[in-house]
Design an enzyme around this catalytic site. Structure first.
Site, PDB file in Angstrom:
ATOM      1  N   GLY A 135     -12.233   0.482  38.514  1.00  0.00           N
ATOM      2  CA  GLY A 135     -13.681   0.316  38.335  1.00  0.00           C
ATOM      3  C   GLY A 135     -14.282   1.245  37.299  1.00  0.00           C
ATOM      4  O   GLY A 135     -15.489   1.257  37.104  1.00  0.00           O
ATOM      5  N   GLY A 137     -13.600   1.159  34.071  1.00  0.00           N
ATOM      6  CA  GLY A 137     -13.597   0.568  32.733  1.00  0.00           C
ATOM      7  C   GLY A 137     -12.381   0.970  31.927  1.00  0.00           C
ATOM      8  O   GLY A 137     -12.381   0.880  30.701  1.00  0.00           O
ATOM      9  N   LEU A 138     -11.324   1.424  32.621  1.00  0.00           N
ATOM     10  CA  LEU A 138     -10.108   1.860  31.920  1.00  0.00           C
ATOM     11  C   LEU A 138      -8.976   0.842  32.093  1.00  0.00           C
ATOM     12  O   LEU A 138      -7.830   1.105  31.790  1.00  0.00           O
ATOM     13  CB  LEU A 138      -9.669   3.235  32.447  1.00  0.00           C
ATOM     14  CG  LEU A 138     -10.730   4.328  32.307  1.00  0.00           C
ATOM     15  CD1 LEU A 138     -10.270   5.618  32.960  1.00  0.00           C
ATOM     16  CD2 LEU A 138     -11.065   4.574  30.836  1.00  0.00           C
ATOM     17  N   SER A 139      -9.350  -0.302  32.627  1.00  0.00           N
ATOM     18  CA  SER A 139      -8.446  -1.431  32.754  1.00  0.00           C
ATOM     19  C   SER A 139      -7.227  -1.191  33.629  1.00  0.00           C
ATOM     20  O   SER A 139      -6.088  -1.480  33.260  1.00  0.00           O
ATOM     21  CB  SER A 139      -8.006  -1.904  31.360  1.00  0.00           C
ATOM     22  OG  SER A 139      -7.652  -3.234  31.466  1.00  0.00           O
ATOM     23  N   SER A 141      -6.737  -3.001  35.973  1.00  0.00           N
ATOM     24  CA  SER A 141      -6.284  -4.343  36.332  1.00  0.00           C
ATOM     25  C   SER A 141      -5.223  -4.851  35.355  1.00  0.00           C
ATOM     26  O   SER A 141      -4.197  -5.383  35.784  1.00  0.00           O
ATOM     27  CB  SER A 141      -7.455  -5.318  36.427  1.00  0.00           C
ATOM     28  OG  SER A 141      -8.304  -5.171  35.331  1.00  0.00           O
ATOM     29  N   GLU A 173      -5.472 -12.941  35.198  1.00  0.00           N
ATOM     30  CA  GLU A 173      -6.866 -12.495  35.266  1.00  0.00           C
ATOM     31  C   GLU A 173      -7.854 -13.658  35.122  1.00  0.00           C
ATOM     32  O   GLU A 173      -8.806 -13.790  35.881  1.00  0.00           O
ATOM     33  CB  GLU A 173      -7.106 -11.467  34.162  1.00  0.00           C
ATOM     34  CG  GLU A 173      -8.474 -10.857  34.211  1.00  0.00           C
ATOM     35  CD  GLU A 173      -8.441  -9.344  34.179  1.00  0.00           C
ATOM     36  OE1 GLU A 173      -7.347  -8.741  34.215  1.00  0.00           O
ATOM     37  OE2 GLU A 173      -9.529  -8.776  34.124  1.00  0.00           O
ATOM     38  N   ASP A 185      -7.658  -5.968  26.833  1.00  0.00           N
ATOM     39  CA  ASP A 185      -6.984  -5.117  27.816  1.00  0.00           C
ATOM     40  C   ASP A 185      -5.471  -5.325  27.810  1.00  0.00           C
ATOM     41  O   ASP A 185      -4.692  -4.374  27.710  1.00  0.00           O
ATOM     42  CB  ASP A 185      -7.529  -5.389  29.227  1.00  0.00           C
ATOM     43  CG  ASP A 185      -9.032  -5.241  29.291  1.00  0.00           C
ATOM     44  OD1 ASP A 185      -9.604  -4.618  28.377  1.00  0.00           O
ATOM     45  OD2 ASP A 185      -9.646  -5.754  30.242  1.00  0.00           O
TER      46      ASP A 185
HETATM   47  C1  GLA Z   1     -13.705  -5.751  29.756  1.00  0.00           C
HETATM   48  C2  GLA Z   1     -12.849  -6.971  29.513  1.00  0.00           C
HETATM   49  C3  GLA Z   1     -12.358  -7.022  28.059  1.00  0.00           C
HETATM   50  C4  GLA Z   1     -13.516  -6.868  27.079  1.00  0.00           C
HETATM   51  C5  GLA Z   1     -14.385  -5.671  27.466  1.00  0.00           C
HETATM   52  C6  GLA Z   1     -15.632  -5.577  26.654  1.00  0.00           C
HETATM   53  O1  GLA Z   1     -12.945  -4.597  29.642  1.00  0.00           O
HETATM   54  O2  GLA Z   1     -11.760  -6.962  30.389  1.00  0.00           O
HETATM   55  O3  GLA Z   1     -11.678  -8.237  27.840  1.00  0.00           O
HETATM   56  O4  GLA Z   1     -14.275  -8.038  27.017  1.00  0.00           O
HETATM   57  O5  GLA Z   1     -14.773  -5.731  28.823  1.00  0.00           O
HETATM   58  O6  GLA Z   1     -15.359  -5.423  25.306  1.00  0.00           O
END
Ligand code: GLA
Length: 400
Positions: A135, A137-139, A141, A173, A185
């Site tokens: 959560g 924003g560091l992906s 997932s 995803e 990501d």
């Molecule tokens: C999330 C999404 C990405 C991208 C960013 C915004 O991280 O998973 O695919 O769209 O937001 O740039």
């Protein structure tokens, strides 16, 4: 998933703990293990589904997966962070909700391996360990998807190319979890390297590496506002961008994607476009130009100018894409006043999550703590997690 930091002594190789975790959970040894990093989005906010260019870098926070085949069709997924084992059946992969929703990423990977590659790992048991704050924003997932894909494909006797990893992760995803994210990501996670920035052409999916200057430092300031709550807002932005692209496609021959629109075309259309759609378009068009600036500035090693593009990107996300929030804005404003900070912006989807700062080596832990302290006082919350991160290798299988 696990909250990050300090779960392993600094001298230990955290990969080594994985077979132990597996033995503790299921007994015996895993047949396959893999690791995939988190990422920061350097610049290119929401361009990756609008035909723009985006830039990301893999960081030294990882999801690790160890797995073993079973002789029946049961699937047991155990995540150290979530503390729950999720059970499923390989013959009936169904989406989970509530506390089990995290399992949709590995389950989605199994569905994608079957659909895209005809691979059937069958029943399996897997442990998942993560040092990427979910959560933020560091992906976490994409990292979970790619580490699962590598390990599960190995159970089915296959190896995946990096391109295939991206396809499998995205399919998990977009099709299984059901969020219409772009390719930033998974592409960064698959192709990232130490000391490199991954630049991605979202029209073709092609990526290239560009060195991150040796004096650049990357810091992450989390807000504690989970951007998980923002899945629906993400979908709304996606829809608005589609509307804008549709509008320009009809009007301007040669425009296929929103990022293809020129500033002049945008200007001409300003009066007729619905206000919100016009703002989203304005962000996408200007952000695409900033990615190119960033690419040139990094090549020249001009971090001061590269940093300016980050501040401008944040302002555009805040004012035109409207995916910032007071917490992110506060951190960016505080960082702007600190010496050694070249630039800062929200990283990833927005609506919470984290701020990325590009700094010189002189920006110190004390300064970072000061910013976190101001944040805690301003919002009357505990100090948010702040950390410097090093760039890291992309997703890979681990030897056992
Ligand atoms: C999330 C999404 C990405 C991208 C960013 C915004 O991280 O998973 O695919 O769209 O937001 O740039």
């Amino acid at each position: 998933m696990l909250s990050p930091d300090n779960q392993t002594p600094a001298h230990a190789n955290p990969d080594d703990g994985l077979p132990l975790l597996f033995a503790d959970t299921f007994g015996g040894k895993p047949d396959a293990a893999a690791r995939a990093p988190g990422r920061v989005e350097l610049i290119g906010n929401h361009l990756d589904y609008n035909g723009g260019r985006v830039a990301g870098a893999t960081i030294d926070r990882f999801v690790r997966v160890a797995a073993r085949k079973r002789t029946d069709s049961r699937i047991l997924l155990s995540s150290r962070g979530f503390g729950e084992t999720v059970e499923a059946d390989a013959t009936r992969l169904e989406k989970r909700t509530g506390a089990e929703a995290w399992a949709n990423y590995p389950l989605g990977v199994l569905a994608a391996l079957r659909r895209n590659k005809g691979l059937e790992p069958g029943g399996l048991e897997a442990v998942i360990d993560s040092s990427i704050r979910a959560g933020a924003g560091l992906s976490s997932s994409a990292a979970l998807e790619l580490a699962s894909a590598l390990a599960f494909a190995k159970l089915a006797g296959a190896t995946l190319t990096r391109e295939e990893l991206v396809t499998i992760g995205r399919s998990a995803e977009n099709d299984f979890v059901g969020v219409p994210t772009g390719l930033l990501d998974q592409t960064t996670c698959a192709f990232g390297e130490r000391h490199q920035v991954v630049f991605i052409d979202s029209k073709t999916g092609a990526s290239s590496l560009s060195p991150l200057p040796a004096t650049a430092r990357l810091w992450v300031f989390t807000t504690g506002v989970s951007h998980k709550l923002a899945d629906s807002a993400y979908s709304t932005r996606h829809q608005e961008c589609r509307e804008a692209a549709e509008f320009f496609r009809k009007r301007s021959p040669g425009v296929e994607w929103l990022a293809d629109v020129s500033p002049a075309e945008l200007e001409k259309a300003a009066k007729v476009l619905p206000a919100a759609v016009g703002k989203r378009a304005r962000h996408i068009v200007s952000e695409n130009a900033r990615v190119r600036q960033m690419e040139a500035r990094l090549r020249e090693g001009d971090l001061a100018e590269a940093g300016k593009a980050l501040f401008e990107s944040h302002a555009s996300s805040r004012d035109f894409f409207e995916n910032s929030c007071p917490e992110l804005d506060f951190l960016v404003a505080e960082l702007r006043g600190q010496s050694g900070v070249f630039g800062a912006r929200l990283t990833g989807g927005g609506f919470g999550g984290a701020v990325l700062a590009l700094t010189s080596p002189h920006f110190s832990q004390e300064q970072a703590r000061e910013v976190a302290g101001q944040y805690a006082v301003h919002f009357a919350v505990p100090q948010p997690k702040v950390f410097a991160c090093a760039t890291a290798p992309g997703a890979c299988l681990l030897s056992l």
